[in-house]
Design an enzyme around this catalytic site. Structure first.
Site, PDB file in Angstrom:
ATOM      1  N   GLU A  98      55.961  35.022  35.301  1.00 20.06           N
ATOM      2  CA  GLU A  98      55.496  36.377  35.015  1.00 20.06           C
ATOM      3  C   GLU A  98      54.215  36.503  35.818  1.00 20.06           C
ATOM      4  OE1 GLU A  98      52.989  38.586  33.714  1.00 20.06           O
ATOM      5  OE2 GLU A  98      53.249  37.974  31.616  1.00 20.06           O
ATOM      6  N   CYS A 150      48.176  41.150  31.318  1.00 15.42           N
ATOM      7  CA  CYS A 150      49.179  41.446  32.355  1.00 15.42           C
ATOM      8  C   CYS A 150      49.726  42.854  32.158  1.00 15.42           C
ATOM      9  CB  CYS A 150      50.288  40.416  32.354  1.00 15.42           C
ATOM     10  SG  CYS A 150      50.669  39.766  30.751  1.00 15.42           S
TER      11      CYS A 150
HETATM   12  P1  NAP Z   1      46.722  31.081  38.620  1.00 21.33           P
HETATM   13  O1  NAP Z   1      45.813  30.948  39.764  1.00 21.33           O
HETATM   14  O2  NAP Z   1      48.038  31.698  38.859  1.00 21.33           O
HETATM   15  O3  NAP Z   1      46.921  29.626  37.988  1.00 21.33           O
HETATM   16  C1  NAP Z   1      47.791  29.395  36.901  1.00 21.33           C
HETATM   17  C2  NAP Z   1      48.097  27.923  36.826  1.00 21.33           C
HETATM   18  O4  NAP Z   1      48.861  27.520  37.960  1.00 21.33           O
HETATM   19  C3  NAP Z   1      46.856  27.043  36.824  1.00 21.33           C
HETATM   20  O5  NAP Z   1      47.114  25.944  35.998  1.00 21.33           O
HETATM   21  C4  NAP Z   1      46.744  26.614  38.263  1.00 21.33           C
HETATM   22  O6  NAP Z   1      46.017  25.419  38.408  1.00 21.33           O
HETATM   23  C5  NAP Z   1      48.195  26.473  38.659  1.00 21.33           C
HETATM   24  N1  NAP Z   1      48.408  26.673  40.082  1.00 21.33           N
HETATM   25  C6  NAP Z   1      47.735  27.510  40.898  1.00 21.33           C
HETATM   26  N2  NAP Z   1      48.241  27.452  42.137  1.00 21.33           N
HETATM   27  C7  NAP Z   1      49.252  26.572  42.101  1.00 21.33           C
HETATM   28  C8  NAP Z   1      50.155  26.071  43.085  1.00 21.33           C
HETATM   29  N3  NAP Z   1      50.101  26.466  44.358  1.00 21.33           N
HETATM   30  N4  NAP Z   1      51.064  25.158  42.694  1.00 21.33           N
HETATM   31  C9  NAP Z   1      51.115  24.721  41.415  1.00 21.33           C
HETATM   32  N5  NAP Z   1      50.290  25.149  40.454  1.00 21.33           N
HETATM   33  C10 NAP Z   1      49.363  26.070  40.786  1.00 21.33           C
HETATM   34  O7  NAP Z   1      46.105  31.935  37.445  1.00 21.33           O
HETATM   35  P2  NAP Z   1      44.685  31.934  36.737  1.00 21.33           P
HETATM   36  O8  NAP Z   1      43.965  30.679  37.025  1.00 21.33           O
HETATM   37  O9  NAP Z   1      44.956  32.227  35.359  1.00 21.33           O
HETATM   38  O10 NAP Z   1      43.917  33.192  37.331  1.00 21.33           O
HETATM   39  C11 NAP Z   1      43.853  33.516  38.694  1.00 21.33           C
HETATM   40  C12 NAP Z   1      44.379  34.912  38.915  1.00 21.33           C
HETATM   41  O11 NAP Z   1      45.707  35.024  38.385  1.00 21.33           O
HETATM   42  C13 NAP Z   1      43.654  36.046  38.217  1.00 21.33           C
HETATM   43  O12 NAP Z   1      42.520  36.454  38.918  1.00 21.33           O
HETATM   44  C14 NAP Z   1      44.715  37.105  38.123  1.00 21.33           C
HETATM   45  O13 NAP Z   1      44.771  37.830  39.318  1.00 21.33           O
HETATM   46  C15 NAP Z   1      45.990  36.340  37.968  1.00 21.33           C
HETATM   47  N6  NAP Z   1      46.501  36.322  36.565  1.00 21.33           N
HETATM   48  C16 NAP Z   1      47.455  37.206  36.245  1.00 21.33           C
HETATM   49  C17 NAP Z   1      47.967  37.215  34.974  1.00 21.33           C
HETATM   50  C18 NAP Z   1      49.047  38.170  34.588  1.00 21.33           C
HETATM   51  O14 NAP Z   1      49.501  38.078  33.476  1.00 21.33           O
HETATM   52  N7  NAP Z   1      49.468  39.046  35.452  1.00 21.33           N
HETATM   53  C19 NAP Z   1      47.506  36.329  34.012  1.00 21.33           C
HETATM   54  C20 NAP Z   1      46.510  35.422  34.368  1.00 21.33           C
HETATM   55  C21 NAP Z   1      46.038  35.427  35.658  1.00 21.33           C
HETATM   56  P3  NAP Z   1      44.487  25.572  38.994  1.00 21.33           P
HETATM   57  O15 NAP Z   1      43.777  26.515  38.072  1.00 21.33           O
HETATM   58  O16 NAP Z   1      43.904  24.211  38.967  1.00 21.33           O
HETATM   59  O17 NAP Z   1      44.645  26.138  40.364  1.00 21.33           O
END
Ligand code: NAP
Length: 504
Positions: free
Chosen positions: A264, A300
């Site tokens: 998602e 989200c």
């Molecule tokens: P994220 O960057 O998507 O990370 C989520 C999880 O996936 C973390 O455990 C992260 O580890 C891991 N991850 C990241 N890149 C990866 C890869 N290439 N391969 C495998 N695992 C990976 O989300 P976030 O840390 O929650 O927030 C970052 C951004 O995500 C926000 O600024 C927002 O834009 C978006 N977000 C969207 C929603 C939604 O519901 N639409 C919800 C939350 C966040 P690491 O943290 O160690 O990289």
């Protein structure tokens, strides 16, 4: 509260062999008590091995035991009481009320899935009895049942430290389906993750659930990639950014045996305001501002994109929205990185020719004030960046000259989790056209109200066309979420005593 900072492997807390890290309080930037360690590659591999070894025994458990296990997890989380919610507040800067509410939702979700398991409808049993005398060919006896897919990797979400993390919706639905679960804790709330994982582990011991059915690993992208690449993992549940979601989808598709990733990812949740809804513009604007900034807009389902008619009533809605947003105090976001990503997204909007900044919006450390920008439909359709999710208290208002042009624009938008229409009875003819277009673009359609707030229920869909999710035929919230972790099997002419228990 004693935190080990360790990995939960084969039912035991085992020191992680990877690098050390601390949790951070986003409100102050200070390190929180507890030293955590990433799980080493051999530990991730062992968690997957243990899950695959435990899978046959877990799926063979009577459904009643599985239901009691889910209820026991709920009870154990409940018993954590304030120590859990206090740690949620410290690690996420979410309010105590939100932490308590989310704990209730998580517990309720687990109990709901216990009911689903007992009820047995999810097995989707079907029977076509044999027709031995059918001409020209007889028909065999066919019996269908849904079986668990096997070990599931779950990624904890940053914005739902309880309801979409260690024992959240993905885990509850996978365990309910009969699948072992390996959770990768979100690095932003490792303490909450450990507390909840401890609750799951105690529940497993009390319920006689085999060791290895549940594991918790810590780490970043490398650990995540290792999990998805492990051949024993049969499906992945993820909530987060499009970038990470797509990376996981590609990793899962690149395996010798590809597996589904239920990601998602991102949604701007368009809201269309029709003229009839603008009788009380300031009231509507106050509701909009509240929904846009609730918990610093970190949903989200945040209403990131609002279509407002051109003209005086629409102007009044926009002015009232700016006024309501200016009264919202700075709010600490989940992490500094998330807050900075929000500021970068807003800056990118503001740099586009034809976009007007309606509020200043500011960022100090991880604390942000709301941002609102406005443009017209022509600029919106021309500039793809205006359709991208800016996660946080940030909104884009698009003024439209007529519903005909708006319909064309809506038919072009990316897939969304939700789409909302505000209107009065006088708008019904237009609304019908809009809903037809929006049904093709979103997983949940709302008439009035605001999309934040997702009921955990049997008729809920929290999903939608790409790129809202990577699997548009599914939902990650509600009882139908269990279907992601099941697969149908048909038994043809198999004698009664050889059939699985569920088909006898
Ligand atoms: P994220 O960057 O998507 O990370 C989520 C999880 O996936 C973390 O455990 C992260 O580890 C891991 N991850 C990241 N890149 C990866 C890869 N290439 N391969 C495998 N695992 C990976 O989300 P976030 O840390 O929650 O927030 C970052 C951004 O995500 C926000 O600024 C927002 O834009 C978006 N977000 C969207 C929603 C939604 O519901 N639409 C919800 C939350 C966040 P690491 O943290 O160690 O990289």
């Amino acid at each position: 509260m004693n935190l080990t900072g360790a990995t939960l492997l084969r039912g035991r807390w085992t020191p992680g062999t990877g690098p050390a890290f601390h949790a951070v309080d986003p409100a102050t930037g200070a390190a929180l008590p507890g030293a955590f360690h990433d799980s080493g590659p051999e530990q991730v591999e062992d968690a997957c091995l243990a899950a695959s070894q435990a899978a046959p025994a877990y799926r063979a458990l009577p459904r009643e035991v599985r239901a009691q296990f889910l209820e026991a997890v709920a009870d154990e989380i409940d018993a954590l009481g304030d120590s859990l919610t206090e740690r949620v507040v410290a690690e996420t800067a979410l309010s105590p009320a939100r932490a308590t509410g989310e704990r209730g939702r998580t517990i309720g979700q687990l109990r709901l899935f216990a009911g689903v398991v007992r009820d047995g409808d999810f097995l989707g049993r079907r029977h076509d009895p044999a027709l031995p005398d059918r001409a020209p060919l007889p028909r065999s006896d066919l019996r269908l049942v849904h079986v668990p897919v096997g070990p599931v990797a779950v990624f904890g979400a940053s914005n739902f430290p309880l309801a979409f993390s260690v024992a959240g919706g993905d885990t509850a639905s996978a365990l309910a389906a009969g699948c072992p679960v390996i959770v990768k804790a979100h690095p932003a709330h490792p303490g909450v993750s450990e507390l909840v994982a401890g609750a799951v582990q105690r529940a497993a011991e009390k319920s006689g659930v085999p060791e290895g059915v549940f594991a918790l690993v810590h780490g970043g992208a490398e650990v995540g990639q290792a999990l998805v690449a492990d051949p024993r993992v049969r499906a992945v549940g993820f909530t987060g950014s499009r970038r990470a979601g797509l990376a996981l989808v590609h990793a899962a598709q690149g395996r010798d045996v590809p597996v589904p990733v239920y990601a998602e990812m991102s949604s701007v949740n368009p809201v269309v305001i029709l003229p009839g809804a603008l009788e009380t513009p300031s009231q509507l604007a106050a509701e909009y501002a509240e929904s846009l900034t609730k918990d610093a807009g970190q949903y989200c389902t945040n209403p990131g994109l609002v279509f407002v008619p051109e003209g005086a009533a629409g102007d009044q809605f926009v002015t009232s929205s700016v006024r309501a947003l200016s009264e919202v105090p700075p709010q600490a976001m989940l992490t500094t990185a998330i807050a900075e990503a929000c500021a970068v997204g807003v800056d990118a909007w503001r740099e586009i020719d034809g976009v007007e900044a309606l509020t200043t919006g500011s960022l100090t450390g991880a604390s942000a004030t709301p941002s609102l920008v406005s443009t017209d439909l022509e600029v919106f359709r021309r500039e793809a960046d205006l359709s991208a999710e800016v996660f946080g208290p940030a909104g884009l208002v698009v003024r439209y000259p007529s519903v005909d042009v708006l319909l064309e624009a809506l038919a072009e938008i990316e897939g969304q989790l939700t789409a909302t229409v505000h209107g009065a009875e006088s708008d019904h003819d237009t609304a019908r056209l809009l809903l037809d277009v929006l049904e093709d673009r979103a997983g949940r359609l709302l008439w009035g109200g605001w999309p934040t707030g997702v009921e955990v229920a049997s008729a809920m869909v929290h999903g939608g066309p790409w790129p809202a999710t990577s699997a548009p035929a599914t939902t990650s919230v509600g009882t139908l979420a269990i279907a992601r972790f099941l697969r149908p099997v048909s038994y043809q002419n198999v004698p009664e005593e050889l059939l699985p228990v569920e088909l006898r």
